[in-house]
Design a protein around this motif. Sequence first.
Motif, mmCIF file in Angstrom:
data_model
loop_
_atom_site.group_PDB
_atom_site.id
_atom_site.type_symbol
_atom_site.label_atom_id
_atom_site.label_comp_id
_atom_site.label_asym_id
_atom_site.label_seq_id
_atom_site.Cartn_x
_atom_site.Cartn_y
_atom_site.Cartn_z
ATOM 1 N N PHE A 83 9.934 -7.977 0.323
ATOM 2 C CA PHE A 83 9.367 -6.710 -0.500
ATOM 3 C C PHE A 83 8.887 -6.999 -1.645
ATOM 4 C CE2 PHE A 83 9.012 -2.083 -2.492
ATOM 5 C CZ PHE A 83 7.882 -1.907 -1.743
ATOM 6 N N ALA A 84 9.606 -8.011 -2.386
ATOM 7 C CA ALA A 84 8.964 -8.559 -3.769
ATOM 8 C C ALA A 84 7.981 -9.352 -3.618
ATOM 9 C CB ALA A 84 10.184 -9.279 -4.166
ATOM 10 N N LEU A 85 7.876 -10.058 -2.432
ATOM 11 C CA LEU A 85 6.720 -10.856 -2.177
ATOM 12 C C LEU A 85 5.214 -9.934 -2.061
ATOM 13 C CD1 LEU A 85 5.814 -13.813 -1.920
ATOM 14 C CD2 LEU A 85 6.333 -13.470 0.664
ATOM 15 N N ASN A 86 5.590 -9.016 -1.195
ATOM 16 C CA ASN A 86 4.601 -7.954 -0.692
ATOM 17 C C ASN A 86 3.928 -7.425 -2.058
ATOM 18 O OD1 ASN A 86 6.490 -7.232 1.654
ATOM 19 N ND2 ASN A 86 4.358 -7.971 2.403
ATOM 20 N N MET A 87 4.831 -6.955 -2.914
ATOM 21 C CA MET A 87 4.275 -6.105 -4.352
ATOM 22 C C MET A 87 4.161 -6.902 -5.323
ATOM 23 S SD MET A 87 4.736 -2.917 -3.621
ATOM 24 C CE MET A 87 4.472 -2.417 -5.367
ATOM 25 N N ALA A 88 3.957 -8.216 -5.369
ATOM 26 C CA ALA A 88 3.545 -9.434 -6.477
ATOM 27 C C ALA A 88 2.255 -9.080 -6.463
ATOM 28 C CB ALA A 88 3.955 -10.808 -5.787
ATOM 29 N N PRO A 89 1.775 -9.009 -7.813
ATOM 30 C CA PRO A 89 0.651 -8.857 -8.216
ATOM 31 C C PRO A 89 -0.498 -10.020 -7.601
ATOM 32 C CG PRO A 89 1.954 -8.391 -10.102
ATOM 33 C CD PRO A 89 2.751 -9.027 -8.862
ATOM 34 N N GLY A 90 -1.510 -9.775 -7.214
ATOM 35 C CA GLY A 90 -2.425 -10.773 -6.503
ATOM 36 C C GLY A 90 -3.917 -10.220 -6.331
ATOM 37 N N PRO A 91 -4.631 -10.876 -5.826
ATOM 38 C CA PRO A 91 -6.018 -10.483 -5.919
ATOM 39 C C PRO A 91 -6.111 -9.230 -4.673
ATOM 40 C CG PRO A 91 -6.079 -12.924 -5.684
ATOM 41 C CD PRO A 91 -4.400 -12.333 -5.621
ATOM 42 N N ASN A 92 -5.571 -9.086 -3.348
ATOM 43 C CA ASN A 92 -5.550 -8.097 -2.658
ATOM 44 C C ASN A 92 -5.079 -6.916 -3.364
ATOM 45 O OD1 ASN A 92 -5.315 -10.624 -0.457
ATOM 46 N ND2 ASN A 92 -6.653 -8.712 0.122
ATOM 47 N N ASN A 93 -3.950 -6.752 -4.047
ATOM 48 C CA ASN A 93 -3.418 -5.618 -4.704
ATOM 49 C C ASN A 93 -4.216 -5.276 -5.633
ATOM 50 O OD1 ASN A 93 -0.922 -5.359 -3.005
ATOM 51 N ND2 ASN A 93 0.165 -6.758 -4.281
ATOM 52 N N LEU A 94 -4.851 -6.261 -6.521
ATOM 53 C CA LEU A 94 -5.767 -5.724 -7.628
ATOM 54 C C LEU A 94 -6.815 -4.906 -6.889
ATOM 55 C CD1 LEU A 94 -6.713 -5.883 -10.302
ATOM 56 C CD2 LEU A 94 -7.626 -8.187 -9.966
ATOM 57 N N LEU A 95 -7.341 -5.454 -5.814
ATOM 58 C CA LEU A 95 -8.445 -4.643 -5.105
ATOM 59 C C LEU A 95 -8.115 -3.425 -4.489
ATOM 60 C CD1 LEU A 95 -9.971 -7.392 -2.655
ATOM 61 C CD2 LEU A 95 -11.096 -6.369 -4.859
ATOM 62 N N SER A 96 -6.953 -3.274 -4.070
ATOM 63 C CA SER A 96 -6.538 -1.955 -4.028
ATOM 64 C C SER A 96 -6.501 -0.805 -5.122
ATOM 65 C CB SER A 96 -4.860 -1.820 -3.317
ATOM 66 O OG SER A 96 -4.769 -2.584 -2.000
ATOM 67 N N ILE A 97 -5.926 -1.320 -6.408
ATOM 68 C CA ILE A 97 -6.351 -0.768 -7.425
ATOM 69 C C ILE A 97 -7.501 -0.201 -7.653
ATOM 70 C CG2 ILE A 97 -5.826 -0.674 -9.850
ATOM 71 C CD1 ILE A 97 -3.177 -2.163 -9.394
ATOM 72 N N ASN A 98 -8.463 -1.389 -7.943
ATOM 73 C CA ASN A 98 -9.871 -0.841 -8.102
ATOM 74 C C ASN A 98 -10.508 -0.011 -7.157
ATOM 75 O OD1 ASN A 98 -12.856 -2.056 -7.982
ATOM 76 N ND2 ASN A 98 -12.000 -1.948 -10.065
ATOM 77 N N ASN A 99 -10.182 -0.031 -5.916
ATOM 78 C CA ASN A 99 -10.930 0.509 -5.073
ATOM 79 C C ASN A 99 -10.330 1.941 -4.903
ATOM 80 O OD1 ASN A 99 -12.397 -1.728 -4.075
ATOM 81 N ND2 ASN A 99 -11.132 -2.367 -2.534
ATOM 82 N N ALA A 100 -9.050 2.255 -5.200
ATOM 83 C CA ALA A 100 -8.690 3.691 -5.297
ATOM 84 C C ALA A 100 -9.367 4.304 -6.409
ATOM 85 C CB ALA A 100 -7.239 3.532 -5.161
ATOM 86 N N ALA A 101 -9.492 3.635 -7.455
ATOM 87 C CA ALA A 101 -9.804 4.427 -8.651
ATOM 88 C C ALA A 101 -11.356 4.647 -8.546
ATOM 89 C CB ALA A 101 -9.779 3.537 -9.881
ATOM 90 N N ARG A 102 -12.152 3.885 -7.773
ATOM 91 C CA ARG A 102 -13.442 4.007 -7.520
ATOM 92 C C ARG A 102 -13.866 4.833 -6.208
ATOM 93 N NH1 ARG A 102 -16.703 -1.695 -7.298
ATOM 94 N NH2 ARG A 102 -18.281 -0.004 -7.794
ATOM 95 N N TYR A 103 -13.126 4.851 -5.250
ATOM 96 C CA TYR A 103 -13.564 5.239 -4.145
ATOM 97 C C TYR A 103 -12.390 6.355 -3.505
ATOM 98 C CZ TYR A 103 -16.914 1.638 -3.920
ATOM 99 O OH TYR A 103 -17.705 0.852 -4.374
ATOM 100 N N GLY A 104 -11.081 6.313 -4.042
ATOM 101 C CA GLY A 104 -10.278 7.246 -3.452
ATOM 102 C C GLY A 104 -9.088 6.637 -2.783
ATOM 103 N N PHE A 105 -7.902 7.246 -2.688
ATOM 104 C CA PHE A 105 -6.792 6.584 -1.938
ATOM 105 C C PHE A 105 -7.020 6.364 -0.493
ATOM 106 C CE2 PHE A 105 -2.928 7.031 0.706
ATOM 107 C CZ PHE A 105 -2.212 6.285 -0.098
ATOM 108 N N ARG A 106 -7.751 7.138 0.091
ATOM 109 C CA ARG A 106 -7.982 7.192 1.444
ATOM 110 C C ARG A 106 -8.804 5.786 1.833
ATOM 111 N NH1 ARG A 106 -9.195 11.898 5.593
ATOM 112 N NH2 ARG A 106 -7.080 12.367 4.899
ATOM 113 N N SER A 107 -9.918 5.715 1.031
ATOM 114 C CA SER A 107 -10.714 4.567 1.398
ATOM 115 C C SER A 107 -10.032 3.188 0.992
ATOM 116 C CB SER A 107 -11.997 4.717 0.514
ATOM 117 O OG SER A 107 -12.811 5.605 0.990
ATOM 118 N N SER A 108 -9.145 3.359 -0.200
ATOM 119 C CA SER A 108 -8.486 2.218 -0.429
ATOM 120 C C SER A 108 -7.529 1.611 0.471
ATOM 121 C CB SER A 108 -8.069 2.231 -2.067
ATOM 122 O OG SER A 108 -7.169 1.135 -2.286
#
Length: 211
Positions: free
Chosen positions: A14-39
Motif C-alpha cells: 500500500f505504501a508503494l501504491n500511495m507513493a506520489p507519482g505521475p499517475n497519482n498526480l493525474l488523479s488529483i488533477n483530473n478530479a479537480a478539473r472533471y470531478g471524482f467519478r471521471s477521475s
Amino acid sequence: MDTSTLFLFVPACFALNMAPGPNNLLSINNAARYGFRSSYIGGMGRIIAFIGMLTLASAGLAVILQTSEIVFYAIKLIGAAYLIFLAVNLWRAPVTSIAEAPMSVQRSRFELAKQEFFVAAGNPKAILIFTAFLPQFVNPRLPAAGQFTLLGAMFLLLEFVAIGLYSYMGLHMQRLLSKPQAKRIFNRGCATLLASAGVGLLLARRAPSGG
C-alpha cells in the motif's frame, strides 16, 4: 502463503501504491478539473496497464527489460516523451471555470483513461517493480503461480483504493480552483511535476541484472 507474509505484504504494497507519482498526480488533477467519478474511471486505464504488466511478469517476459538495454530505453524514451507532452498541454490549457468541465465529461473519461494507461505503460520501472517486489513474498516451497496471482490481485485492489484517495484529494481542491488565476497556478504546478517526472524517467538507470 501464510498469514504473516500477508501482514508484511499489505502495508508495504500500500505504501508503494500511495507513493506520489505521475499517475497519482493525474488523479488529483483530473478530479479537480472533471470531478471524482471521471477521475476514478480514468484511473482504470492504469489498472489495465498494470494487469498487462503482471501478466508479463508472471510469464517471465520481464527478463527482456532486464537484459535488453535497447527495449528498456525505447520504452523509457516513449514514456518520458508522453509525460512531457502532457505537461506542455497542461501548461497551455485554457483557464476555464470548473463548472464548465462536466460538459465534456463523457469524452473526457475515455481520454483520461488513455492518459493513465499510457503514463503507466510508458514506465518500464513499473514492470520491474512487479518482478523485484512481488517475488519477495512468494514462498519457494509452494507453487508460485497461485501465490503470484494472489499478490497481484491484492496489489490491484490496493491500487483501486489509492486511485480513490488521490481522486478524493483532487475533488476537494475544486473549491480552491474556482478562480482562473488559482487554476492557472495549479495547472502549471502539475505540469512542472509531470515534466520533472518525465526528466526523471529519462535519467533513471536500468536495474542491474543479477549474476
